[in-house]
Motif scaffolding. Structure first.
Motif, PDB file in Angstrom:
ATOM      1  N   ASP A 152      37.558 -79.449 -20.406  1.00 37.46           N
ATOM      2  CA  ASP A 152      38.419 -78.871 -21.619  1.00 37.46           C
ATOM      3  C   ASP A 152      39.418 -77.955 -21.325  1.00 37.46           C
ATOM      4  OD1 ASP A 152      38.318 -78.885 -24.799  1.00 37.46           O
ATOM      5  OD2 ASP A 152      38.317 -76.569 -24.281  1.00 37.46           O
ATOM      6  N   ARG A 186      42.481 -91.235 -29.669  1.00 38.48           N
ATOM      7  CA  ARG A 186      43.167 -90.125 -29.069  1.00 38.48           C
ATOM      8  C   ARG A 186      42.487 -89.802 -27.647  1.00 38.48           C
ATOM      9  NH1 ARG A 186      42.690 -88.569 -34.216  1.00 38.48           N
ATOM     10  NH2 ARG A 186      40.874 -86.957 -33.813  1.00 38.48           N
ATOM     11  N   THR A 187      41.343 -89.813 -27.605  1.00 41.59           N
ATOM     12  CA  THR A 187      40.492 -89.552 -26.136  1.00 41.59           C
ATOM     13  C   THR A 187      40.925 -90.452 -25.110  1.00 41.59           C
ATOM     14  OG1 THR A 187      38.481 -88.978 -27.601  1.00 41.59           O
ATOM     15  CG2 THR A 187      38.448 -89.106 -24.972  1.00 41.59           C
ATOM     16  N   LYS A 195      47.427 -77.509 -25.094  1.00 40.77           N
ATOM     17  CA  LYS A 195      47.231 -76.850 -26.054  1.00 40.77           C
ATOM     18  C   LYS A 195      47.614 -77.575 -27.442  1.00 40.77           C
ATOM     19  CE  LYS A 195      47.173 -72.430 -23.838  1.00 40.77           C
ATOM     20  NZ  LYS A 195      47.708 -70.940 -23.843  1.00 40.77           N
ATOM     21  N   SER A 196      48.491 -78.460 -27.284  1.00 40.83           N
ATOM     22  CA  SER A 196      48.934 -79.396 -28.375  1.00 40.83           C
ATOM     23  C   SER A 196      48.120 -80.052 -28.904  1.00 40.83           C
ATOM     24  CB  SER A 196      50.204 -79.999 -27.903  1.00 40.83           C
ATOM     25  OG  SER A 196      49.904 -80.837 -26.818  1.00 40.83           O
ATOM     26  N   VAL A 197      47.097 -80.523 -27.960  1.00 41.18           N
ATOM     27  CA  VAL A 197      45.790 -81.444 -28.812  1.00 41.18           C
ATOM     28  C   VAL A 197      45.198 -80.713 -29.565  1.00 41.18           C
ATOM     29  CG1 VAL A 197      44.033 -83.045 -27.776  1.00 41.18           C
ATOM     30  CG2 VAL A 197      46.241 -82.875 -26.491  1.00 41.18           C
ATOM     31  N   GLU A 198      44.733 -81.442 -30.767  1.00 40.01           N
ATOM     32  CA  GLU A 198      43.817 -80.847 -31.762  1.00 40.01           C
ATOM     33  C   GLU A 198      42.477 -81.041 -31.661  1.00 40.01           C
ATOM     34  OE1 GLU A 198      45.294 -82.836 -35.220  1.00 40.01           O
ATOM     35  OE2 GLU A 198      47.489 -82.112 -35.234  1.00 40.01           O
ATOM     36  N   PHE A 199      41.949 -81.300 -30.622  1.00 45.97           N
ATOM     37  CA  PHE A 199      40.335 -81.247 -30.522  1.00 45.97           C
ATOM     38  C   PHE A 199      40.033 -81.059 -29.060  1.00 45.97           C
ATOM     39  CE2 PHE A 199      41.796 -85.360 -29.014  1.00 45.97           C
ATOM     40  CZ  PHE A 199      40.963 -85.609 -27.885  1.00 45.97           C
ATOM     41  N   HIS A 200      38.940 -80.524 -28.928  1.00 47.50           N
ATOM     42  CA  HIS A 200      38.168 -80.338 -27.686  1.00 47.50           C
ATOM     43  C   HIS A 200      37.154 -81.087 -27.137  1.00 47.50           C
ATOM     44  CE1 HIS A 200      40.266 -76.173 -27.944  1.00 47.50           C
ATOM     45  NE2 HIS A 200      39.913 -76.559 -29.240  1.00 47.50           N
ATOM     46  N   THR A 242      33.135 -82.865 -31.300  1.00 46.22           N
ATOM     47  CA  THR A 242      34.236 -83.818 -31.517  1.00 46.22           C
ATOM     48  C   THR A 242      34.140 -85.258 -31.575  1.00 46.22           C
ATOM     49  OG1 THR A 242      35.716 -82.087 -30.697  1.00 46.22           O
ATOM     50  CG2 THR A 242      36.468 -84.536 -30.538  1.00 46.22           C
ATOM     51  N   CYS A 279      39.379 -90.919 -33.363  1.00 43.35           N
ATOM     52  CA  CYS A 279      39.072 -89.935 -32.365  1.00 43.35           C
ATOM     53  C   CYS A 279      38.786 -90.431 -30.729  1.00 43.35           C
ATOM     54  CB  CYS A 279      37.416 -89.179 -32.646  1.00 43.35           C
ATOM     55  SG  CYS A 279      36.898 -88.027 -31.341  1.00 43.35           S
TER      56      CYS A 279
END
Length: 454
Positions: free
Chosen positions: A280, A397-398, A285-290, A295, A394
């Motif tokens: 993580d 994006r991952t 920081k611009s990515v909206e998930f962790h 998640t 999700c």
């Protein structure tokens, strides 16, 4: 053994190297130390004349006209014509009770020198060079003596000129052989047969055969192979034959085969360099998930039940070294990357969760900078198994995130590629007018060279 890397020196490159070598040889011949000469000879109705020539000082030795040529299947030949030299010295003569001495000036003109150079390689794969033949012919030697008894030194004038001619013809070839063994051979040995690239890998540029002279160029076949420093083992693939196109507009050409680049991938894979972790902490920081189980429970619901709100990490690794292919369009590869997901337990130990496989299309941009082969990789879209219903966004994006990390760490090695890999160049050589062309199964680099003396 087929080479993985070929260096071709054209006639233009040999001519440039010859210009630099002739300058040095001219300096060496200008420093010849000539031994004293003495002798006796009998003159009819005069008697025995004894002479001594000493303190010989060679003022200059000029090589105004010379050329280098390729001798197919043999090596190189250097031809020097119309060379000339000037020297001073002292003379002393004795005839019965008559003694005289003085100084003299000597001019040597129309000197012809022919040197044959044999090229080879030693047990370490380093290039070797030696004189296989040398001949010197002096057409004219003129001595001017200073003194009052002209009739006396005219008695041994011819004998001295003959002795000087033989002495210089012998010592010129001895000086040439000494220069080749003492200067040219050590300089060729500065060619990096093996070079350490970083803490993990090295590169092998040892000769696999003696340099081959053709009618138009001098070709040097090199192993061209990367290897891990910790443990070097046999490669599971071999280089294909490598034939460079008949280009001769540059002084030197380098042919790097697909084998050369594939051994780089193999060496880094064997050295464990193609494995790294994504946590993580490295997510922008611009990515909206962790990276946590909350998640990813969107498409794998049981994760939240098994490990509620638990940090995760992904370990990216290449199950095998990616093979690179080279064609007229450029250099490309399709690496397969396994992505193993883990939950980080409170004890800091990882618990395996699931495995993804990613495949990417990668192309390369190659250039030469400061004697190094440098480049960058353009990473295309990812491919792999599509996620199930409910969590596609999700997982997409991952996968994109992992693909981005893959691009910046696993494949492109931005720092390493920016630093580049050293080309097989001897000391103090700089390349200019770089040409980069892709052919089937090999990359062709063309360049002119400049030598920078110390």
């Amino acid at each position: 053994t087929n080479p993985g890397f070929v260096v071709r020196i054209t006639q233009a490159g040999l001519d440039y190297a010859h210009q630099q070598a002739i300058k040095f040889l001219e300096q060496e011949l200008g420093q010849l130390k000539l031994q004293d000469i003495s002798g006796d000879f009998r003159v009819l109705r005069v008697g025995k004349v004894h002479y001594e020539i000493s303190r010989l000082y060679l003022r200059s030795f000029h090589l105004p006209h010379s050329s280098i040529s390729l001798v197919p299947s043999v090596g190189l030949q250097v031809s020097i014509s119309n060379a000339f030299a000037e020297l001073d010295g002292n003379w002393r003569v004795k005839l019965y009770f008559i003694r005289d001495h003085g100084s003299f000036e000597l001019k040597v003109e129309n000197v012809y020198i022919k040197i044959s150079l044999q090229l080879g390689s030693d047990a370490l794969g380093k290039p070797t060079i030696d004189t296989s033949a040398c001949s010197t012919h002096i057409s004219r030697v003129h001595v001017h003596f200073s003194g009052k008894l002209g009739w006396l030194y005219n008695l041994f004038h011819g004998a001295v000129e003959s002795r000087f001619r033989k002495l210089l013809e012998k010592q010129v070839c001895e000086s040439v052989a000494k220069s080749v063994r003492g200067e040219l051979q050590p300089y060729l040995r500065t060619l990096p047969v093996t070079a350490k690239i970083d803490a993990r890998t090295g590169i092998d540029y040892s000769l696999v055969a003696s340099p081959a002279a053709t009618a138009q160029s001098l070709d040097v076949d090199l192993k061209g192979e990367f290897f891990p420093l910790a443990h070097r083992s046999a490669l599971p693939f071999s280089p294909l034959p490598l034939a460079l196109p008949p280009d001769h507009s540059h002084m030197v050409y380098f042919g790097a085969s697909s084998y050369f680049f594939s051994t780089a991938a193999f060496a880094y894979h064997a050295a464990g360099a193609l494995v790294f972790d994504v946590t993580d902490a490295v997510i922008p920081k611009s990515v909206e998930f962790h990276l946590n189980t909350t998640t990813f429970s969107a498409f794998i619901p049981q994760l939240e039940k098994m490990y509620p709100n638990t940090p995760m990490k992904f370990r990216l690794s290449a199950p095998s070294a990616p093979f690179l292919s080279i064609g007229p369009q450029g250099l490309s590869l399709q690496p397969v990357v396994d992505v193993q997901a883990y939950a980080i337990l409170p004890s800091s130990s990882p618990a395996p969760l699931f495995l993804l496989s990613l495949v990417r299309n990668v192309s390369a941009v190659i250039d030469v900078r400061s004697g190094h082969l440098v480049g960058s990789l353009n990473v295309g879209r990812y491919g792999g198994e599509q996620p199930g219903a409910g969590g596609g966004g999700c997982l997409l994006r991952t996968a994109q995130l992992l693909s981005l990390q893959l691009s910046s760490h696993l494949l492109s090695f931005p720092e390493r590629l920016d630093q580049g890999f050293p080309l097989p160049l001897p000391d103090r050589i700089q390349l200019s007018k770089i040409l980069v062309r892709f052919h089937q199964n090999f990359l062709l680099l063309g360049a002119d060279v400049r030598y920078h003396p110390r």
